[in-house]
Design a protein around this motif. Structure first.
Motif, PDB file in Angstrom:
ATOM      1  N   GLY A  33       0.814  -1.235  -0.081  1.00 56.61           N
ATOM      2  CA  GLY A  33       0.020  -0.198  -0.153  1.00 56.61           C
ATOM      3  C   GLY A  33       0.747   1.216  -0.033  1.00 56.61           C
ATOM      4  O   GLY A  33       0.358   2.306  -0.135  1.00 56.61           O
ATOM      5  N   ALA A  34       2.145   1.013  -0.021  1.00 60.78           N
ATOM      6  CA  ALA A  34       2.850   2.425  -0.019  1.00 60.78           C
ATOM      7  C   ALA A  34       3.212   2.938  -1.303  1.00 60.78           C
ATOM      8  O   ALA A  34       3.152   2.324  -2.253  1.00 60.78           O
ATOM      9  N   ILE A  35       3.117   4.241  -1.330  1.00 62.75           N
ATOM     10  CA  ILE A  35       3.444   4.993  -2.629  1.00 62.75           C
ATOM     11  C   ILE A  35       4.750   5.034  -2.941  1.00 62.75           C
ATOM     12  O   ILE A  35       5.135   5.315  -4.213  1.00 62.75           O
ATOM     13  N   GLY A  36       5.732   4.923  -2.182  1.00 65.08           N
ATOM     14  CA  GLY A  36       7.133   4.926  -2.345  1.00 65.08           C
ATOM     15  C   GLY A  36       7.890   4.650  -1.378  1.00 65.08           C
ATOM     16  O   GLY A  36       7.482   4.364  -0.219  1.00 65.08           O
ATOM     17  N   ALA A  37       9.440   4.653  -1.314  1.00 67.10           N
ATOM     18  CA  ALA A  37      10.350   4.337  -0.585  1.00 67.10           C
ATOM     19  C   ALA A  37      11.701   5.214  -0.614  1.00 67.10           C
ATOM     20  O   ALA A  37      12.090   5.977  -1.526  1.00 67.10           O
ATOM     21  N   VAL A  38      12.154   5.404   0.851  1.00 71.55           N
ATOM     22  CA  VAL A  38      13.231   5.983   0.773  1.00 71.55           C
ATOM     23  C   VAL A  38      14.411   5.039   1.247  1.00 71.55           C
ATOM     24  O   VAL A  38      14.352   4.494   2.214  1.00 71.55           O
ATOM     25  N   VAL A  39      15.421   5.021   0.294  1.00 70.43           N
ATOM     26  CA  VAL A  39      16.518   3.904   0.637  1.00 70.43           C
ATOM     27  C   VAL A  39      17.563   4.722   1.125  1.00 70.43           C
ATOM     28  O   VAL A  39      18.193   5.709   0.469  1.00 70.43           O
ATOM     29  N   MET A  40      17.959   4.614   2.579  1.00 72.67           N
ATOM     30  CA  MET A  40      19.033   5.300   3.024  1.00 72.67           C
ATOM     31  C   MET A  40      20.228   4.567   2.782  1.00 72.67           C
ATOM     32  O   MET A  40      20.380   3.247   2.712  1.00 72.67           O
ATOM     33  N   ALA A  41      21.427   5.265   2.655  1.00 73.44           N
ATOM     34  CA  ALA A  41      22.723   4.733   2.243  1.00 73.44           C
ATOM     35  C   ALA A  41      23.558   5.498   3.308  1.00 73.44           C
ATOM     36  O   ALA A  41      23.660   6.537   3.676  1.00 73.44           O
ATOM     37  N   ASP A  42      24.865   4.800   3.624  1.00 75.17           N
ATOM     38  CA  ASP A  42      25.884   5.278   4.236  1.00 75.17           C
ATOM     39  C   ASP A  42      27.257   5.039   3.362  1.00 75.17           C
ATOM     40  O   ASP A  42      27.412   3.777   3.010  1.00 75.17           O
ATOM     41  N   THR A  43      27.621   6.114   3.086  1.00 76.83           N
ATOM     42  CA  THR A  43      28.932   5.911   2.203  1.00 76.83           C
ATOM     43  C   THR A  43      30.236   5.084   2.622  1.00 76.83           C
ATOM     44  O   THR A  43      30.951   4.794   1.770  1.00 76.83           O
ATOM     45  N   ASP A  93      17.798  -3.560  -4.787  1.00 78.35           N
ATOM     46  CA  ASP A  93      17.320  -4.649  -5.278  1.00 78.35           C
ATOM     47  C   ASP A  93      15.530  -4.929  -5.054  1.00 78.35           C
ATOM     48  O   ASP A  93      15.000  -5.200  -6.164  1.00 78.35           O
ATOM     49  N   TYR A  94      15.231  -5.002  -3.945  1.00 78.75           N
ATOM     50  CA  TYR A  94      13.972  -5.132  -3.570  1.00 78.75           C
ATOM     51  C   TYR A  94      13.027  -4.291  -4.103  1.00 78.75           C
ATOM     52  O   TYR A  94      11.981  -4.426  -5.189  1.00 78.75           O
ATOM     53  N   PHE A  95      13.189  -2.771  -4.375  1.00 82.76           N
ATOM     54  CA  PHE A  95      12.337  -1.665  -4.821  1.00 82.76           C
ATOM     55  C   PHE A  95      12.365  -1.644  -6.204  1.00 82.76           C
ATOM     56  O   PHE A  95      11.308  -1.360  -6.934  1.00 82.76           O
ATOM     57  N   GLU A  96      13.382  -2.080  -6.775  1.00 81.55           N
ATOM     58  CA  GLU A  96      13.630  -2.306  -8.368  1.00 81.55           C
ATOM     59  C   GLU A  96      12.817  -3.422  -8.793  1.00 81.55           C
ATOM     60  O   GLU A  96      11.754  -3.155  -9.970  1.00 81.55           O
ATOM     61  N   THR A  97      12.772  -4.391  -8.290  1.00 81.38           N
ATOM     62  CA  THR A  97      11.985  -5.699  -8.304  1.00 81.38           C
ATOM     63  C   THR A  97      10.641  -5.374  -8.238  1.00 81.38           C
ATOM     64  O   THR A  97       9.790  -5.794  -9.197  1.00 81.38           O
ATOM     65  N   SER A  98      10.252  -4.930  -7.313  1.00 81.46           N
ATOM     66  CA  SER A  98       8.860  -4.598  -7.004  1.00 81.46           C
ATOM     67  C   SER A  98       8.311  -3.361  -7.583  1.00 81.46           C
ATOM     68  O   SER A  98       6.707  -3.149  -7.693  1.00 81.46           O
ATOM     69  N   ARG A  99       9.086  -2.827  -8.565  1.00 76.41           N
ATOM     70  CA  ARG A  99       8.678  -1.306  -9.314  1.00 76.41           C
ATOM     71  C   ARG A  99       7.899  -0.363  -8.461  1.00 76.41           C
ATOM     72  O   ARG A  99       7.237   0.474  -8.832  1.00 76.41           O
ATOM     73  N   LEU A 100       8.343  -0.176  -6.983  1.00 79.75           N
ATOM     74  CA  LEU A 100       7.567   0.571  -6.100  1.00 79.75           C
ATOM     75  C   LEU A 100       8.598   1.794  -6.187  1.00 79.75           C
ATOM     76  O   LEU A 100       9.927   1.880  -6.316  1.00 79.75           O
ATOM     77  N   PRO A 101       8.042   3.195  -6.629  1.00 83.08           N
ATOM     78  CA  PRO A 101       9.146   4.245  -6.805  1.00 83.08           C
ATOM     79  C   PRO A 101      10.191   4.598  -5.467  1.00 83.08           C
ATOM     80  O   PRO A 101       9.346   4.395  -4.454  1.00 83.08           O
ATOM     81  N   TYR A 102      11.077   4.823  -5.641  1.00 80.83           N
ATOM     82  CA  TYR A 102      12.070   5.240  -4.366  1.00 80.83           C
ATOM     83  C   TYR A 102      12.966   6.456  -4.572  1.00 80.83           C
ATOM     84  O   TYR A 102      13.259   6.648  -5.895  1.00 80.83           O
ATOM     85  N   ILE A 103      13.616   6.861  -3.793  1.00 75.62           N
ATOM     86  CA  ILE A 103      14.695   7.560  -3.935  1.00 75.62           C
ATOM     87  C   ILE A 103      15.810   7.212  -2.990  1.00 75.62           C
ATOM     88  O   ILE A 103      15.539   6.278  -2.393  1.00 75.62           O
ATOM     89  N   VAL A 104      17.158   7.683  -3.307  1.00 77.35           N
ATOM     90  CA  VAL A 104      18.282   7.435  -2.626  1.00 77.35           C
ATOM     91  C   VAL A 104      18.622   8.380  -1.639  1.00 77.35           C
ATOM     92  O   VAL A 104      18.939   9.503  -2.146  1.00 77.35           O
ATOM     93  N   ALA A 105      18.736   8.463  -0.024  1.00 75.56           N
ATOM     94  CA  ALA A 105      18.864   9.309   0.838  1.00 75.56           C
ATOM     95  C   ALA A 105      20.223   9.088   1.280  1.00 75.56           C
ATOM     96  O   ALA A 105      20.252   7.932   2.241  1.00 75.56           O
ATOM     97  N   VAL A 106      21.361   9.716   1.124  1.00 76.88           N
ATOM     98  CA  VAL A 106      22.621   9.533   1.631  1.00 76.88           C
ATOM     99  C   VAL A 106      22.657  10.072   3.047  1.00 76.88           C
ATOM    100  O   VAL A 106      22.595  11.459   2.888  1.00 76.88           O
ATOM    101  N   ASN A 107      22.757   9.396   4.195  1.00 72.61           N
ATOM    102  CA  ASN A 107      22.894   9.958   5.281  1.00 72.61           C
ATOM    103  C   ASN A 107      24.368  10.278   5.856  1.00 72.61           C
ATOM    104  O   ASN A 107      25.048   9.299   6.004  1.00 72.61           O
ATOM    105  N   HIS A 108      24.752  11.578   5.639  1.00 74.87           N
ATOM    106  CA  HIS A 108      26.061  12.084   5.872  1.00 74.87           C
ATOM    107  C   HIS A 108      26.325  12.129   7.423  1.00 74.87           C
ATOM    108  O   HIS A 108      25.818  12.977   8.024  1.00 74.87           O
ATOM    109  N   PHE A 109      27.298  11.108   7.812  1.00 76.48           N
ATOM    110  CA  PHE A 109      27.588  10.866   9.177  1.00 76.48           C
ATOM    111  C   PHE A 109      28.785  12.115   9.355  1.00 76.48           C
ATOM    112  O   PHE A 109      29.636  11.911   8.623  1.00 76.48           O
ATOM    113  N   GLU A 110      28.881  12.713  10.372  1.00 79.07           N
ATOM    114  CA  GLU A 110      29.768  13.547  10.764  1.00 79.07           C
ATOM    115  C   GLU A 110      31.062  13.052  10.750  1.00 79.07           C
ATOM    116  O   GLU A 110      31.444  12.031  11.316  1.00 79.07           O
ATOM    117  N   GLY A 111      32.345  13.580  10.169  1.00 82.26           N
ATOM    118  CA  GLY A 111      33.723  13.012  10.352  1.00 82.26           C
ATOM    119  C   GLY A 111      33.819  12.310   9.258  1.00 82.26           C
ATOM    120  O   GLY A 111      34.829  11.805   9.067  1.00 82.26           O
TER     121      GLY A 111
END
Length: 203
Positions: free
Chosen positions: A115-125, A136-154
């Motif tokens: 029932g979700a309209i989309g997803a935020v995929v969080m990433a740590d560099t 892979d999950y959201f590509e396969t399920s064709r659910l729209p998503y964005i990538v949000a890179v969580n920038h950790f201090e330091g």
């Protein structure tokens, strides 16, 4: 029904809330990603209600499963989901569900994303590979998503396009650099997802 003088959590009811013909559209989004990437912080920071968190203390039994190299101070982990709510506009309310990051809890993703309209995929560099299962999950399920890179201090700050290339994310998928501790950054990421989901919706 008379709404005069009504308050919600100590705050006056807004004019749009008094108009029963303008019930806000509520929709569901999912926040996913690897272990310790900041999903709980993301939901907690933006929620306008007391968020539901299913955090449990980590034990010695998980030491061989959960890599704490990049997050040595982490003492709890999500074992079911995080849940919060945010009103993005007078007529748009988002229900935000954070998924558990460990592989042993991935069986819950199908239920959480239904029932979700989309997803935020969080990433740590520091460990980009941890977000591959979510991508892979959201590509396969064709659910729209964005990538949000969580920038950790330091840690080094990378450009969004460099992260896109490293993850082989398609050009049409937004990649944003953010700090999950900052409410404005989390809100901007959610607005980006909603816009992307609307653009990706069938005409």
């Amino acid at each position: 029904m008379d709404f005069a003088g009504c308050e919600t959590d100590g705050e006056p009811v807004q004019e749009w809330q008094k108009d029963l013909s303008r019930a806000p559209l509520s929709t569901k989004i999912v926040v996913a990603g690897g272990f310790g990437v900041g999903k709980t912080t993301f939901v907690r920071r933006v929620s306008e209600i007391e968020p539901l968190e299913t955090e449990a203390l980590m034990t010695r039994a998980s030491e061989e499963t959960d890599d704490l190299t990049a997050t040595p101070d982490k003492v709890t982990t999500t074992v079911a989901m995080d849940f919060g709510r945010i009103t993005l506009a007078p007529d748009l309310v988002l229900y935000v569900f954070g998924t558990p990051g460990q592989e042993r809890f991935w069986f819950m993703w199908d239920d959480l994303t239904r029932g979700a309209i989309g997803a935020v995929v969080m990433a740590d560099t520091r460990r980009l590979e941890d977000c591959f299962p979510a991508l892979d999950y959201f590509e396969t399920s064709r659910l729209p998503y964005i990538v949000a890179v969580n920038h950790f201090e330091g840690t080094p700050l990378y450009a969004a396009e460099d992260v896109r290339e490293a993850l082989s994310v398609p050009a049409q998928v937004p990649v944003v650099i953010m700090d999950a501790r900052e409410k404005s950054a989390v809100t901007d990421a959610l607005l980006c997802l909603v816009t992307h989901a609307l653009d990706a919706a069938p005409a």
